[in-house]
Write a protein that holds these residues in place. Structure first.
Motif, PDB file in Angstrom:
ATOM      1  N   HIS A   1       0.803  -1.214   0.000  1.00 44.82           N
ATOM      2  CA  HIS A   1       0.000   0.000   0.000  1.00 44.82           C
ATOM      3  C   HIS A   1       0.846   1.279   0.000  1.00 44.82           C
ATOM      4  N   ASP A   2       0.181   2.387  -0.352  1.00 42.87           N
ATOM      5  CA  ASP A   2       0.758   3.705  -0.141  1.00 42.87           C
ATOM      6  C   ASP A   2       0.788   3.973   1.362  1.00 42.87           C
ATOM      7  N   CYS A   3       1.494   5.017   1.790  1.00 42.76           N
ATOM      8  CA  CYS A   3       1.559   5.280   3.220  1.00 42.76           C
ATOM      9  C   CYS A   3       1.639   6.769   3.520  1.00 42.76           C
ATOM     10  N   ILE A   4       1.326   7.099   4.764  1.00 42.04           N
ATOM     11  CA  ILE A   4       1.460   8.437   5.304  1.00 42.04           C
ATOM     12  C   ILE A   4       2.583   8.404   6.329  1.00 42.04           C
ATOM     13  N   VAL A   5       3.505   9.349   6.235  1.00 45.91           N
ATOM     14  CA  VAL A   5       4.614   9.422   7.182  1.00 45.91           C
ATOM     15  C   VAL A   5       4.541  10.761   7.915  1.00 45.91           C
ATOM     16  N   GLU A   6       4.665  10.700   9.243  1.00 40.83           N
ATOM     17  CA  GLU A   6       4.650  11.898  10.072  1.00 40.83           C
ATOM     18  C   GLU A   6       5.968  11.989  10.839  1.00 40.83           C
ATOM     19  N   ILE A   7       6.643  13.116  10.710  1.00 41.09           N
ATOM     20  CA  ILE A   7       7.889  13.364  11.438  1.00 41.09           C
ATOM     21  C   ILE A   7       7.622  14.485  12.444  1.00 41.09           C
TER      22      ILE A   7
ATOM     23  N   GLY B   1       4.516  -0.874  -3.139  1.00 39.51           N
ATOM     24  CA  GLY B   1       5.375  -1.232  -2.023  1.00 39.51           C
ATOM     25  C   GLY B   1       5.830  -0.049  -1.188  1.00 39.51           C
ATOM     26  N   ALA B   2       5.086   1.060  -1.204  1.00 35.81           N
ATOM     27  CA  ALA B   2       5.504   2.248  -0.452  1.00 35.81           C
ATOM     28  C   ALA B   2       5.588   1.957   1.046  1.00 35.81           C
ATOM     29  N   PHE B   3       4.559   1.318   1.603  1.00 30.97           N
ATOM     30  CA  PHE B   3       4.591   1.028   3.031  1.00 30.97           C
ATOM     31  C   PHE B   3       5.705   0.040   3.352  1.00 30.97           C
ATOM     32  N   ARG B   4       5.903  -0.958   2.493  1.00 28.26           N
ATOM     33  CA  ARG B   4       6.988  -1.921   2.705  1.00 28.26           C
ATOM     34  C   ARG B   4       8.338  -1.200   2.759  1.00 28.26           C
TER      35      ARG B   4
ATOM     36  N   ALA C   1       6.378   8.334  12.485  1.00 29.94           N
ATOM     37  CA  ALA C   1       5.248   7.402  12.414  1.00 29.94           C
ATOM     38  C   ALA C   1       4.978   7.085  10.953  1.00 29.94           C
ATOM     39  N   VAL C   2       4.759   5.823  10.645  1.00 28.04           N
ATOM     40  CA  VAL C   2       4.476   5.383   9.278  1.00 28.04           C
ATOM     41  C   VAL C   2       3.122   4.683   9.283  1.00 28.04           C
ATOM     42  N   LEU C   3       2.161   5.252   8.580  1.00 28.49           N
ATOM     43  CA  LEU C   3       0.791   4.751   8.599  1.00 28.49           C
ATOM     44  C   LEU C   3       0.407   4.244   7.215  1.00 28.49           C
ATOM     45  N   PRO C   4       0.070   2.973   7.074  1.00 33.11           N
ATOM     46  CA  PRO C   4      -0.370   2.492   5.757  1.00 33.11           C
ATOM     47  C   PRO C   4      -1.713   3.102   5.390  1.00 33.11           C
ATOM     48  N   GLN C   5      -1.861   3.503   4.140  1.00 34.62           N
ATOM     49  CA  GLN C   5      -3.167   3.958   3.683  1.00 34.62           C
ATOM     50  C   GLN C   5      -4.092   2.745   3.584  1.00 34.62           C
ATOM     51  N   VAL C   6      -5.325   2.932   3.966  1.00 31.96           N
ATOM     52  CA  VAL C   6      -6.272   1.825   4.014  1.00 31.96           C
ATOM     53  C   VAL C   6      -7.443   2.111   3.092  1.00 31.96           C
ATOM     54  N   GLU C   7      -8.080   1.039   2.655  1.00 36.81           N
ATOM     55  CA  GLU C   7      -9.290   1.188   1.846  1.00 36.81           C
ATOM     56  C   GLU C   7     -10.412   1.727   2.729  1.00 36.81           C
ATOM     57  N   ASP C   8     -11.344   2.451   2.120  1.00 38.98           N
ATOM     58  CA  ASP C   8     -12.457   3.026   2.878  1.00 38.98           C
ATOM     59  C   ASP C   8     -13.179   1.965   3.705  1.00 38.98           C
ATOM     60  N   ALA C   9     -13.311   0.773   3.125  1.00 42.35           N
ATOM     61  CA  ALA C   9     -14.069  -0.293   3.791  1.00 42.35           C
ATOM     62  C   ALA C   9     -13.334  -0.848   5.012  1.00 42.35           C
ATOM     63  N   GLU C  10     -12.017  -0.600   5.108  1.00 43.88           N
ATOM     64  CA  GLU C  10     -11.231  -1.154   6.209  1.00 43.88           C
ATOM     65  C   GLU C  10     -11.425  -0.379   7.507  1.00 43.88           C
ATOM     66  N   VAL C  11     -11.880   0.859   7.417  1.00 46.72           N
ATOM     67  CA  VAL C  11     -12.044   1.704   8.597  1.00 46.72           C
ATOM     68  C   VAL C  11     -13.461   2.244   8.624  1.00 46.72           C
ATOM     69  N   ASP C  12     -14.094   2.052   9.754  1.00 43.41           N
ATOM     70  CA  ASP C  12     -15.471   2.525   9.920  1.00 43.41           C
ATOM     71  C   ASP C  12     -15.434   3.994  10.326  1.00 43.41           C
ATOM     72  N   LEU C  13     -15.457   4.888   9.340  1.00 46.71           N
ATOM     73  CA  LEU C  13     -15.403   6.328   9.593  1.00 46.71           C
ATOM     74  C   LEU C  13     -16.751   6.948   9.293  1.00 46.71           C
ATOM     75  N   ASP C  14     -17.404   7.435  10.336  1.00 43.10           N
ATOM     76  CA  ASP C  14     -18.698   8.112  10.201  1.00 43.10           C
ATOM     77  C   ASP C  14     -18.414   9.596   9.984  1.00 43.10           C
ATOM     78  N   LEU C  15     -18.688  10.086   8.775  1.00 46.93           N
ATOM     79  CA  LEU C  15     -18.372  11.475   8.445  1.00 46.93           C
ATOM     80  C   LEU C  15     -19.165  12.473   9.279  1.00 46.93           C
ATOM     81  N   SER C  16     -20.252  12.022   9.903  1.00 47.22           N
ATOM     82  CA  SER C  16     -21.010  12.918  10.779  1.00 47.22           C
ATOM     83  C   SER C  16     -20.220  13.234  12.046  1.00 47.22           C
ATOM     84  N   GLU C  17     -19.173  12.448  12.323  1.00 48.39           N
ATOM     85  CA  GLU C  17     -18.327  12.671  13.492  1.00 48.39           C
ATOM     86  C   GLU C  17     -17.083  13.491  13.152  1.00 48.39           C
TER      87      GLU C  17
END
Length: 362
Positions: free
Chosen positions: A106-112, A167-170, A201-217
């Motif tokens: 997967h692609d990833c997000i990196v925070e320094i 292979g970005a996250f790898r 911190a290295v965070l893998p990007q996830v498919e929408d279906a993998e995370v239950d995100l309620d946009l009302s929150e």
């Protein structure tokens, strides 16, 4: 040799190849990317398995010829060569079939984030960003900064960037943890060596279906981008701040102001938010499983010191490695030459996994 498992993977591979030619899948980019990714994962395994099957047939034919006096020497040579290659394939497949992180492709997000050390930590955070930009370029990956907070001396108190490509996250997952630098800071007038830290911190990007995100929150705020120097800074309210469950203990704040489009910044902010939620869930799971995973290379815990960059000794030491292999030339590493270091970590991880499987099967 796990014959049944390999035969099942070959069958899956044939199905995946058929899916790649399916117009319905081709028209759905998300589904097509997932199928293409699985095809890339299976290809080296299936190619080796098919080679093994061909060699096995050749070996059986050679054994039948051993009883023929005129063909015995040639048959023996063919049999020895086939069996030697089969043993090598056994070893290669053993490694390829080891459990892997499902997010590796997967692609990833990196925070320094700058830690202990004040301005010097912020300057080192900027150095790490430069190192990662060169590393990503050398690995054929694309790096894009999403948000950055500059310090007074031109360092970075915090920076968030996205890495995209196969292979970005790898390529980045071993960077999670605390990076320590030992050097004479630019602000030091007496030549004393200081020790500062930066958290990655290295965070893998996830498919929408993998995370239950309620946009009302999620509260979405828009504002004008801010940055140093004035160049390239948006003059419209296109920057986006996404706040998850504002005012609660679960609150997460994500800022994206890289793009000039409010819509694109909103999309990127939600991508980062989903990745952070997935990371939070992962951290909870790992806390529960930490004792079972003690033999693996690093836990990814952000409080873990993983690497020291020693400028006076021109050396980078990765604390997850041991012996002479743990040290690398500093100039090469900070110039983006992380590949040998990452390869060493991968080898240690594989050896640990092989030992675990051996003990489990004993």
């Amino acid at each position: 040799m796990l014959t049944q498992k390999l035969a099942a993977l070959e069958h899956e591979y044939e199905q995946v190849e058929a899916h790649l030619a399916d117009p319905n899948i081709i028209s759905d980019q998300g589904q097509y990317r997932r199928v293409a990714r699985r095809h890339r994962e299976l290809t080296p395994i299936v190619n080796l398995w098919r080679e093994y099957c061909t060699l096995d047939t050749q070996a059986r034919d050679a054994r039948e010829l051993l009883s023929d006096p005129e063909m015995r020497d040639l048959a023996r040579a063919d049999l020895d060569a086939s069996e030697a290659r089969m043993r090598a394939i056994d070893t290669e497949l053993e490694v390829l079939l080891l459990p892997t992180d499902p997010h590796d492709p997967h692609d990833c997000i990196v925070e320094i984030r700058a830690g202990a050390g004040g301005d010097e930590a912020a300057l080192f955070a900027a150095d790490l960003l430069s190192m990662y930009e060169r590393y990503a370029e050398g690995a054929g990956l694309k790096l894009a900064v999403l948000d950055a907070n500059e310090s007074d001396l031109g360092g970075l108190s915090k920076v968030t960037f996205e890495v995209t490509g196969d292979g970005a996250f790898r390529a980045f997952r071993f960077e999670r943890g605390v990076h320590r630098v030992q050097r004479v800071p630019a602000t030091e007038t007496q030549g004393r060596i200081h020790t500062s830290t930066v958290t990655v911190a290295v965070l893998p990007q996830v498919e929408d279906a993998e995370v239950d995100l309620d946009l009302s929150e999620v509260r979405i705020d828009v504002f004008r981008s801010q940055g140093a120097g004035g160049q390239g800074v948006n003059t419209t309210d296109s920057a986006v701040r996404a706040v998850y469950r504002p005012g609660t203990p679960d609150e997460i704040v994500v800022v994206c102001q890289d793009g000039r489009s409010q819509i694109k910044n909103r999309e990127k902010a939600l991508v980062v938010l989903r990745a952070r939620l997935a990371e939070r869930e992962r951290a909870v799971r790992e806390a529960q499983e930490r004792a079972d995973r003690a033999a693996q290379v690093g836990s990814g815990d952000r409080s873990e010191k993983i690497r020291t960059y020693n400028y006076p000794q021109n050396r980078v030491t990765d604390h997850r490695l041991s012996g002479d292999v743990k040290n690398f030339p500093l100039e090469t590493v900070v110039a983006g030459g992380l590949a040998p270091l990452i390869a060493a970590l991968v080898n240690v991880e594989r050896e640990a996994l092989l030992q675990e499987l051996t003990h489990a099967g004993a």
